[in-house]
Design a protein around this motif. Structure first.
Motif, PDB file in Angstrom:
ATOM      1  N   PRO A   1       0.827  -1.218   0.000  1.00 21.54           N
ATOM      2  CA  PRO A   1       0.000   0.000   0.000  1.00 21.54           C
ATOM      3  C   PRO A   1       0.858   1.264   0.000  1.00 21.54           C
ATOM      4  O   PRO A   1       1.951   1.300   0.582  1.00 21.54           O
ATOM      5  CB  PRO A   1      -0.805  -0.116   1.302  1.00 21.54           C
ATOM      6  N   ALA A   2       0.358   2.308  -0.638  1.00 20.49           N
ATOM      7  CA  ALA A   2       1.019   3.609  -0.622  1.00 20.49           C
ATOM      8  C   ALA A   2      -0.035   4.681  -0.857  1.00 20.49           C
ATOM      9  O   ALA A   2      -0.987   4.475  -1.612  1.00 20.49           O
ATOM     10  CB  ALA A   2       2.101   3.701  -1.692  1.00 20.49           C
ATOM     11  N   ILE A   3       0.130   5.820  -0.192  1.00 18.09           N
ATOM     12  CA  ILE A   3      -0.828   6.912  -0.298  1.00 18.09           C
ATOM     13  C   ILE A   3      -0.089   8.244  -0.397  1.00 18.09           C
ATOM     14  O   ILE A   3       1.080   8.344  -0.039  1.00 18.09           O
ATOM     15  CB  ILE A   3      -1.787   6.959   0.914  1.00 18.09           C
ATOM     16  N   VAL A   4      -0.799   9.263  -0.875  1.00 18.55           N
ATOM     17  CA  VAL A   4      -0.302  10.634  -0.877  1.00 18.55           C
ATOM     18  C   VAL A   4      -1.307  11.474  -0.107  1.00 18.55           C
ATOM     19  O   VAL A   4      -2.521  11.384  -0.362  1.00 18.55           O
ATOM     20  CB  VAL A   4      -0.140  11.188  -2.305  1.00 18.55           C
TER      21      VAL A   4
ATOM     22  N   HIS B   1       8.864   2.074  24.135  1.00 23.70           N
ATOM     23  CA  HIS B   1       8.391   3.027  23.134  1.00 23.70           C
ATOM     24  C   HIS B   1       9.529   3.389  22.181  1.00 23.70           C
ATOM     25  O   HIS B   1      10.609   3.787  22.611  1.00 23.70           O
ATOM     26  CB  HIS B   1       7.879   4.296  23.832  1.00 23.70           C
ATOM     27  N   VAL B   2       9.278   3.251  20.872  1.00 20.30           N
ATOM     28  CA  VAL B   2      10.326   3.517  19.887  1.00 20.30           C
ATOM     29  C   VAL B   2       9.930   4.612  18.906  1.00 20.30           C
ATOM     30  O   VAL B   2      10.507   4.734  17.836  1.00 20.30           O
ATOM     31  CB  VAL B   2      10.694   2.222  19.107  1.00 20.30           C
ATOM     32  N   GLY B   3       8.933   5.421  19.287  1.00 22.79           N
ATOM     33  CA  GLY B   3       8.599   6.608  18.506  1.00 22.79           C
ATOM     34  C   GLY B   3       8.234   6.304  17.070  1.00 22.79           C
ATOM     35  O   GLY B   3       7.428   5.432  16.776  1.00 22.79           O
ATOM     36  N   PHE B   4       8.877   7.039  16.149  1.00 20.06           N
ATOM     37  CA  PHE B   4       8.501   6.969  14.740  1.00 20.06           C
ATOM     38  C   PHE B   4       8.731   5.594  14.136  1.00 20.06           C
ATOM     39  O   PHE B   4       8.220   5.291  13.069  1.00 20.06           O
ATOM     40  CB  PHE B   4       9.279   8.019  13.944  1.00 20.06           C
ATOM     41  N   ALA B   5       9.539   4.747  14.794  1.00 18.25           N
ATOM     42  CA  ALA B   5       9.856   3.443  14.226  1.00 18.25           C
ATOM     43  C   ALA B   5       8.778   2.407  14.515  1.00 18.25           C
ATOM     44  O   ALA B   5       8.913   1.254  14.133  1.00 18.25           O
ATOM     45  CB  ALA B   5      11.206   2.946  14.765  1.00 18.25           C
TER      46      ALA B   5
ATOM     47  N   THR C   1       5.801  -1.297   8.307  1.00 22.45           N
ATOM     48  CA  THR C   1       6.462  -0.047   8.668  1.00 22.45           C
ATOM     49  C   THR C   1       6.173   0.963   7.550  1.00 22.45           C
ATOM     50  O   THR C   1       5.688   0.601   6.479  1.00 22.45           O
ATOM     51  CB  THR C   1       7.983  -0.226   8.800  1.00 22.45           C
ATOM     52  N   THR C   2       6.462   2.234   7.811  1.00 25.59           N
ATOM     53  CA  THR C   2       6.167   3.254   6.818  1.00 25.59           C
ATOM     54  C   THR C   2       7.381   4.129   6.548  1.00 25.59           C
ATOM     55  O   THR C   2       8.230   4.320   7.416  1.00 25.59           O
ATOM     56  CB  THR C   2       5.004   4.162   7.262  1.00 25.59           C
TER      57      THR C   2
ATOM     58  N   ALA D   1       4.559   5.371   2.194  1.00 26.64           N
ATOM     59  CA  ALA D   1       4.621   4.023   1.632  1.00 26.64           C
ATOM     60  C   ALA D   1       4.727   3.004   2.750  1.00 26.64           C
ATOM     61  O   ALA D   1       5.538   3.153   3.667  1.00 26.64           O
ATOM     62  CB  ALA D   1       5.822   3.897   0.706  1.00 26.64           C
ATOM     63  N   PHE D   2       3.884   1.991   2.685  1.00 30.27           N
ATOM     64  CA  PHE D   2       3.892   0.924   3.683  1.00 30.27           C
ATOM     65  C   PHE D   2       4.769  -0.219   3.182  1.00 30.27           C
ATOM     66  O   PHE D   2       4.657  -0.640   2.022  1.00 30.27           O
ATOM     67  CB  PHE D   2       2.475   0.423   3.947  1.00 30.27           C
ATOM     68  N   LEU D   3       5.614  -0.728   4.059  1.00 37.05           N
ATOM     69  CA  LEU D   3       6.546  -1.793   3.715  1.00 37.05           C
ATOM     70  C   LEU D   3       6.401  -2.949   4.699  1.00 37.05           C
ATOM     71  O   LEU D   3       6.145  -2.718   5.889  1.00 37.05           O
ATOM     72  CB  LEU D   3       7.989  -1.278   3.754  1.00 37.05           C
ATOM     73  N   PRO D   4       6.562  -4.187   4.233  1.00 39.32           N
ATOM     74  CA  PRO D   4       6.467  -5.322   5.160  1.00 39.32           C
ATOM     75  C   PRO D   4       7.587  -5.276   6.188  1.00 39.32           C
ATOM     76  O   PRO D   4       8.742  -5.026   5.856  1.00 39.32           O
ATOM     77  CB  PRO D   4       6.596  -6.538   4.233  1.00 39.32           C
ATOM     78  N   ALA D   5       7.224  -5.532   7.446  1.00 41.60           N
ATOM     79  CA  ALA D   5       8.205  -5.518   8.532  1.00 41.60           C
ATOM     80  C   ALA D   5       8.782  -6.901   8.799  1.00 41.60           C
ATOM     81  O   ALA D   5       9.667  -7.040   9.633  1.00 41.60           O
ATOM     82  CB  ALA D   5       7.583  -4.960   9.810  1.00 41.60           C
TER      83      ALA D   5
END
Length: 241
Positions: free
Chosen positions: A102-105, A187-191, A206-207, A227-231
């Motif tokens: 998945p990906a979005i703008v 807690h790892v914030g943006f990650a 992840t994004t 953009a969403f990526l498989p973790a």
């Protein structure tokens, strides 16, 4: 606020001393001090240079110019304008190239502008009213009738979202959808990944966020491609299938 107050407040918000900003802008600390006290009226070129030196978003650079009595320099063109056809084409290629993920703008208000076909996997079971334009992707994520019931790690993901936005009306709305929980030791914030139940199974994603860093149009500069990526390999296999 007038220009002198705006300049001083903006400089302090960017954590710059008068000397730091003066050196970046190619002027003297004395001249900058005079501008901040209202004793010196800068020319249009100097205001543009100050905005660039503080690395302000284009919208804020225009606001700085207006406070100094000058017309905005950076246009704000509707995305459907013919002059931005090259931008829409480039975004379309990027979104298609990211499949099967998945990906979005989104725009500056986090409203959906474009999405690829895999975005439908994220919106399974979402209430119809949340998908009526304009679709706010942050509301879509945390609303009880949105993705929230399918997010395994909702508290962590909600904190990831709330940490990214200013404390405004949208923040108040979104924070009301999730129970308050102080960040724990893990807690790892943006990650933070999102763990999402789907018809394919649980997806761990992840994004990454991409912007038009050299854009000279406010509309384009404020676009964000998420953009969403498989973790993990299991998620990659599910999406590839």
């Amino acid at each position: 606020m007038d220009f002198s107050q705006t300049l001083r407040a903006t400089r302090q918000r960017r954590h710059l001393s008068q000397l730091d900003l003066a050196l970046r802008a190619g002027t003297t600390q004395r001249h900058l001090s005079f501008m901040e006290s209202g004793r010196s009226r800068p020319g249009r070129t100097m205001v543009v240079r100050l905005g660039e030196s503080m690395e302000l978003p284009l919208r804020e650079r225009n606001d700085l110019l207006l406070s100094a009595g000058y017309a905005p320099v950076y246009p704000q063109t509707p995305l459907d304008d013919p002059s931005l056809e090259h931008v829409r084409t480039a975004l379309g290629h990027i979104l298609a190239g990211h499949l099967p993920y998945p990906a979005i703008v989104v725009d500056a208000g986090h409203d959906l502008v474009l999405a690829n076909d895999a975005f439908g996997l994220l919106t399974e079971g979402v209430a119809e009213h949340l998908l009526r334009p304009p679709v706010n992707v942050l509301r879509l994520s945390l609303h009880p009738e949105g993705l929230a019931p399918r997010i395994v790690n909702l508290a962590q993901w909600a904190r990831h979202i709330l940490d990214r936005i200013p404390h405004d009306d949208l923040y108040d709305e979104l924070s009301g959808y999730v129970p308050h929980a102080a960040p724990g030791p893990d807690h790892v914030g943006f990650a933070a990944p999102i763990r999402l139940r789907s018809t394919l199974g649980e997806l761990r994603l992840t994004t990454t966020i991409t912007t038009f860093a050299t854009a000279l149009d406010v509309t384009v500069a404020e676009l964000k491609l998420e953009a969403f990526l498989p973790a993990d390999t299991a998620t990659a296999a599910l999406l590839a299938g």
